[in-house]
Design a protein around this motif. Structure first.
Motif, PDB file in Angstrom:
ATOM      1  N   LEU A  86       0.865  -1.174  -0.026  1.00 52.43           N
ATOM      2  CA  LEU A  86      -0.092  -0.072  -0.145  1.00 52.43           C
ATOM      3  C   LEU A  86       0.963   1.229   0.198  1.00 52.43           C
ATOM      4  CD1 LEU A  86      -2.993  -0.983   2.562  1.00 52.43           C
ATOM      5  CD2 LEU A  86      -2.741  -0.755  -0.040  1.00 52.43           C
ATOM      6  N   THR A  87       1.843   1.300   0.549  1.00 50.88           N
ATOM      7  CA  THR A  87       2.894   2.333   0.852  1.00 50.88           C
ATOM      8  C   THR A  87       3.340   3.035  -0.666  1.00 50.88           C
ATOM      9  OG1 THR A  87       4.557   0.817   1.424  1.00 50.88           O
ATOM     10  CG2 THR A  87       3.611   2.129   3.250  1.00 50.88           C
ATOM     11  N   LYS A  88       3.560   1.889  -1.619  1.00 51.44           N
ATOM     12  CA  LYS A  88       4.254   2.035  -2.718  1.00 51.44           C
ATOM     13  C   LYS A  88       3.094   2.859  -3.558  1.00 51.44           C
ATOM     14  CE  LYS A  88       2.936  -1.799  -5.912  1.00 51.44           C
ATOM     15  NZ  LYS A  88       2.833  -1.046  -6.986  1.00 51.44           N
ATOM     16  N   LEU A  89       1.872   3.128  -3.328  1.00 55.03           N
ATOM     17  CA  LEU A  89       0.811   3.783  -3.905  1.00 55.03           C
ATOM     18  C   LEU A  89       0.970   5.316  -3.488  1.00 55.03           C
ATOM     19  CD1 LEU A  89      -2.144   1.259  -3.807  1.00 55.03           C
ATOM     20  CD2 LEU A  89      -0.319   1.762  -5.683  1.00 55.03           C
ATOM     21  N   ILE A  90       1.758   5.670  -2.373  1.00 57.33           N
ATOM     22  CA  ILE A  90       1.817   7.136  -2.132  1.00 57.33           C
ATOM     23  C   ILE A  90       2.497   7.817  -3.269  1.00 57.33           C
ATOM     24  CG2 ILE A  90       3.135   8.619  -0.531  1.00 57.33           C
ATOM     25  CD1 ILE A  90       3.378   6.281   1.339  1.00 57.33           C
TER      26      ILE A  90
END
Length: 339
Positions: free
Chosen positions: A156-160
Motif C-alpha cells: 500500500l505504501t508504494k501507492l503514495i
C-alpha cells in the motif's frame, strides 16, 4: 435541562468531520491536475534492478557507491527499495503506538485504525482456523498475521504519490530529459528530451515499492519456509525430517524403502520450490502493477491511473492475503499429526 451531544454519532458533527477530510482531498486532486498540465509525467524507465541512492556521476555515467562492506559478503548498497522498508517500519511503529495508547489502561476501546485492524485480524484468524490445530494457533497466528500486515503495508505504501516521482536529477552525458531549475537544488524534470547542446537529466527515485525488489520477496519467502521447518521440528522432533530422508524405511524394508527415499527427494525439492513460488508470485504481481501504473500515468496522467490505483490496492491486499494464507496452511500441515 442540558442536552448532551455525542460527537461520534450526531449527524451534524459527523458531516462536519467528513467535510474536513474532503477539503484537502479535493485540493490534492486539483493540484495534481494543475501540475500535470504544466509538467507531463516523464516516460518511465523500467528496471528490475533497484537503484542505489548513494552514487557518483563520472563522465555522465552513474557509479553506485556501497553503503558499507561486510566481510565475505561484499558491498551492501542503500537502494531506494531499502528506504521504502524504512517507511514500512515507521508505519508499523505508529500503528503499534496507537494500539498501545488505546489499550494501555487494560481495557480495549478500539476505534479508528485500531478497530479496522481488529476486524482484519478477526477475519484472517477465522479463515485460518480450519487449517491449524487449536494447540498450535498461539505459535502460528502471530507469524501469520505479522507477515500479512508487513506485506500489506509494503504494497500500500508504494501507492503514495511521491513514490517513483521524486528523486535525484542526475546529469547525463548523452540524451536525457529537460529540467527546469526552480531553485539551486530543486529541479522539475519534464517529459521533453534535451535538445542538442543542452544538458540532459535522468531521475533516480528516492523510493521504490519494496515488493518490486526480488531481494525483499525472496527474503520473506526464505523466512516463511524456514519457519515452517522449525514448527515441524517443534511438533514432531527429529521424526519430522524423515519425510525428507527416511533411512528407517530403507532399513526395515529395502524394496519399499527406496520408494520412500525417492519420495523424500521429491519432498525436499517441493520445500525448496516453495521459496520460488512465494517469492516470484509476490514479486511478479507487484512489479507488473508498478509497470502498469507508470505507463498509464505517462499516457493518461490523471484519469485512468486513478482507477488503476484502486485496482492496485485490491491486488496488494490480495497478494498479502495469499502469501499469509499459504504460509499458515503449510505450517498447519507441518505440525499436523500423521494418521
Amino acid at each position: 435541562m442540558t442536552e448532551i451531544v455525542n460527537s461520534e454519532t450526531h449527524p451534524a458533527v459527523r458531516n462536519k468531520k467528513t467535510k474536513r477530510w474532503l477539503i484537502p482531498l479535493i485540493g490534492l486532486i486539483l493540484l495534481n491536475i494543475l501540475v500535470v498540465h504544466f509538467y507531463k509525467p516523464i516516460a518511465p524507465a523500467i528496471s528490475v534492478k533497484t537503484e542505489s541512492v548513494l552514487f557518483d556521476v563520472l563522465d555522465g555515467e552513474v557509479v553506485e557507491k556501497p553503503w558499507f562492506t561486510l566481510p565475505l559478503l561484499g558491498d551492501v548498497f542503500l537502494t531506494n527499495s531499502l528506504l521504502s522498508v524504512g517507511i514500512i517500519f515507521i508505519v508499523i511503529l505508529l500503528l503499534a503506538l496507537e494500539v498501545h495508547r488505546q489499550t494501555k489502561d487494560g481495557q480495549i476501546k478500539a476505534h479508528g485504525i485500531v478497530l479496522l485492524l481488529e476486524l482484519v485480524i478477526s477475519a484472517l484468524t477465522n479463515m485460518a482456523d480450519g487449517s491449524v490445530d487449536g494447540k498450535w494457533r498461539k505459535k502460528i497466528y502471530p507469524f501469520y498475521l505479522s507477515i500479512f500486515l508487513y506485506i500489506a503495508i509494503a504494497n500500500l505504501t508504494k501507492l503514495i504519490p511521491f513514490f517513483e516521482s521524486f528523486g535525484f536529477a542526475v546529469p547525463v552525458a548523452h540524451g536525457g530529459l529537460q529540467a527546469h531549475p526552480w531553485t539551486s537544488w530543486f529541479y522539475a524534470v519534464t517529459a521533453n528530451h534535451a535538445a542538442a547542446g543542452q544538458q540532459g537529466y535522468e531521475v533516480i527515485s528516492f523510493f521504490r515499492g519494496a515488493a518490486t525488489d526480488l531481494n525483499f520477496t525472496l527474503a520473506l519467502a526464505i523466512t516463511a519456509v524456514i519457519a515452517i521447518q522449525v514448527l515441524g521440528f517443534q511438533a514432531k522432533g527429529l521424526d519430522y525430517f524423515s519425510k525428507f530422508i527416511n533411512i528407517k524405511a530403507v532399513i526395515r524394508n529395502p524394496k519399499m524403502g527406496f520408494i520412500d527415499l525417492f519420495i523424500g527427494i521429491l519432498e525436499t525439492i517441493a520445500e525448496i520450490a516453495k521459496i520460488a513460488s512465494f517469492g516470484f508470485r509476490l514479486f511478479g504481481n507487484m512489479f507488473a502493477g508498478m509497470v502498469l501504473l507508470l505507463f498509464l500515468g505517462y499516457m493518461i496522467p490523471w484519469v485512468a491511473s486513478s482507477f488503476i490505483m484502486l485496482y492496485e490496492v485490491f491486488i496488494g491486499l490480495l497478494q498479502a492475503f495469499i502469501f499469509g494464507m499459504l504460509t499458515v496452511v503449510f505450517m498447519g500441515m507441518a505440525v499436523r499429526a500423521e494418521e
